[in-house]
Enzyme design. Structure first.
Site, PDB file in Angstrom:
ATOM      1  N   ASP A   1      55.364  52.985  54.338  1.00  0.00           N
ATOM      2  CA  ASP A   1      54.444  54.040  53.591  1.00  0.00           C
ATOM      3  C   ASP A   1      54.658  55.392  53.317  1.00  0.00           C
ATOM      4  O   ASP A   1      54.109  56.415  53.087  1.00  0.00           O
ATOM      5  CB  ASP A   1      53.759  54.572  55.123  1.00  0.00           C
ATOM      6  CG  ASP A   1      54.607  55.372  56.127  1.00  0.00           C
ATOM      7  OD1 ASP A   1      55.709  55.031  56.087  1.00  0.00           O
ATOM      8  OD2 ASP A   1      53.933  55.881  57.030  1.00  0.00           O
ATOM      9  N   GLU A   2      56.117  55.297  52.493  1.00  0.00           N
ATOM     10  CA  GLU A   2      56.727  56.352  52.217  1.00  0.00           C
ATOM     11  C   GLU A   2      57.515  56.095  50.756  1.00  0.00           C
ATOM     12  O   GLU A   2      58.493  55.223  50.911  1.00  0.00           O
ATOM     13  CB  GLU A   2      57.408  57.118  53.265  1.00  0.00           C
ATOM     14  CG  GLU A   2      58.037  58.640  52.991  1.00  0.00           C
ATOM     15  CD  GLU A   2      59.111  59.100  54.049  1.00  0.00           C
ATOM     16  OE1 GLU A   2      59.230  60.394  53.857  1.00  0.00           O
ATOM     17  OE2 GLU A   2      59.024  58.441  55.041  1.00  0.00           O
TER      18      GLU A   2
ATOM     19  N   ASP B   1      53.548  59.923  51.056  1.00  0.00           N
ATOM     20  CA  ASP B   1      53.644  59.644  52.250  1.00  0.00           C
ATOM     21  C   ASP B   1      52.248  59.211  52.798  1.00  0.00           C
ATOM     22  O   ASP B   1      51.287  60.293  52.796  1.00  0.00           O
ATOM     23  CB  ASP B   1      54.168  60.800  53.250  1.00  0.00           C
ATOM     24  CG  ASP B   1      54.481  60.613  54.656  1.00  0.00           C
ATOM     25  OD1 ASP B   1      54.381  59.200  54.630  1.00  0.00           O
ATOM     26  OD2 ASP B   1      55.092  61.301  55.171  1.00  0.00           O
TER      27      ASP B   1
END
Length: 455
Positions: free
Chosen positions: A105-106, A11
């Site tokens: 983003d993960e 993350d």
């Protein structure tokens, strides 16, 4: 459950805000808030410096400004975020064929499928270092034998940390945590459990499955009990393709005020668009969900002419759908979703706006022609026509990339009363750049593409 911590959850830390800080030297170490800047705007991401003041994602931007009045408030630059995300996902793809992106983003990574002989911790440290070198950004990583625990571990490691959950230590990690840490436990479920004397994950496990089923229903109760024990057998799925994107909120007190219901719907629509853009998608069908005071639930939907990820379009469509719903007796839950997803393209984003603009241009031309005909009929001698209206002023938004013919690349700090303030600096600069002010229609100032974070 695996016997080794070979599921990795990565993350990126405060991703949008971190990208803005990396690209703007003057904002490094300063509070930054990214999101919609209009009166109904919602926070997409806040830097850790802003979170100290209580600002968090999904918060109304007006509230954030009251909490952190000195923060930098910027529009999102999704094109840049996507480019950085592609770099990160490319690095993860070198670890394993099984990478499951959850957003820009993960992502989950199945290290076991990658066939590496390295220890999982060594792999995680190496990938974090590579991401830092390639983007200038930090990432938090969790390693565990399941997706549930890997995600919880990465959250524990924030910011810029690494947490490994060794097999056999799952309960020691989970038991003292608040029950809200478990997926699917929102404000309403959390309050329901609190009233039953259950506040931690350990207390969920002690309550037993039968009591949880009585409290929450069969499916939810059984699922929550398994998660409290740390049990999760979900695989990492590489070709994860969402059919829809949606958000919803359950309210502690039923909403009866129509204005409040509309305001909450607007907020949910903006949050839904943030998730839609994070996934790099657009959609054609807007759906609202309304659960009444008596738990009856209905949905309404409208299919648009073209896919969109425009918050204004989603918000206005959701409002139209709400007009056909009676909310006078109280609303317990509201939701907004977008289905019929398509890959994000510039054409998708502006398709409806372009059609609408074309209609307006044609209508305006017809009006002008009619007015001209009336003037000619009223004044056959052909006296000079009134002066044309001045051209519409250029609108500059905080955080927008610009370029000046003399001063080079910069970004908009703010604008108003016919002036725009620009800070001229680039991601590679080690010190903040100089600030200059121009007329909003200065011909030497133009919008520009974002510069890469790392040359």
């Amino acid at each position: 459950m695996r016997t080794a911590p070979t599921i990795l959850h990565l993350d990126m830390d405060a991703f949008y805000a971190a990208v803005e800080q990396a690209s703007k030297p003057s904002l490094r170490g300063k509070p930054v808030v990214v999101g919609g800047l209009g009166p109904r705007g919602v926070v997409a991401t806040a830097s850790y410096e802003a979170r100290v003041h209580g600002v968090h994602s999904a918060m109304a931007m007006a509230h954030a400004r009251r909490l952190a009045p000195n923060a930098a408030y910027l529009i999102p630059r999704f094109d840049l975020y996507r480019r950085v995300s592609e770099t990160v996902m490319g690095i993860l793809g070198e670890l394993s064929p099984l990478v499951e992106p959850l957003s820009l983003d993960e992502a989950f990574v199945d290290l076991e499928a990658g066939g590496t002989t390295e220890a999982p911790r060594e792999v995680a440290e190496r990938v974090r270092a590579r991401i830092r070198a390639a983007t200038g950004l930090t990432a938090s990583v969790g390693l565990a034998g399941s997706k549930l625990l890997a995600k919880i571990a990465s959250e524990q490691g924030k910011p810029n940390g690494l947490v490994v959950v060794e097999p056999g230590t799952e309960r020691a990690l989970l038991d003292p945590m608040p029950v809200r840490v478990l997926p699917g436990v929102g404000p309403a479920t959390g309050e329901h459990l609190r009233r039953a004397g259950i506040g931690t994950v350990g207390e969920v496990a002690l309550a037993g499955e039968s009591e949880l089923v009585q409290l929450l229903g069969k499916a939810h109760g059984a699922s929550l009990y398994a998660m409290a024990l740390g049990l999760d057998s979900r695989p990492v799925v590489a070709d994860r393709d969402a059919k829809s994107v949606s958000v919803e909120d359950t309210f502690d007190v039923d909403l009866t005020d129509r204005f409040r219901v509309r305001s909450e719907l607007d907020r949910l629509a903006d949050r839904c668009v943030v998730r839609l853009r994070e996934a790099g998608r657009s959609g054609r069908t807007v759906v609202i969900k309304v659960r009444s005071y008596d738990f009856s639930t209905l949905t309404r939907s409208e299919t648009l002419r073209a896919p969109t990820d425009d918050p204004g379009v989603v918000r206005e469509t959701a409002r139209r759908l709400l007009e056909a719903v009676d909310t006078a007796n109280g609303v317990r839950l509201l939701g907004v979703g977008v289905t019929g997803l398509a890959d994000f393209t510039q054409e998708d984003l502006f398709a409806q706006a372009a059609e609408l603009e074309a209609e307006l241009v044609a209508e305006a031309a017809a009006v002008r022609a009619a007015e001209q005909a009336e003037r000619e009929a009223a004044d056959p001698e052909g006296h000079p026509a009134p002066a044309a209206e001045p051209a519409r002023a250029v609108r500059w938004m905080p955080g927008q990339d610009v370029r000046h013919t003399e001063f080079g690349a910069g970004w908009v700090q703010g604008s108003g009363v016919g002036r725009v303030t620009v800070r001229f600096e680039e991601p590679t600069d080690s010190v903040p750049g100089r600030v200059r002010t121009f007329a909003v229609e200065d011909p030497e100032l133009e919008a520009a593409e974002p510069l890469p974070l790392v040359p």
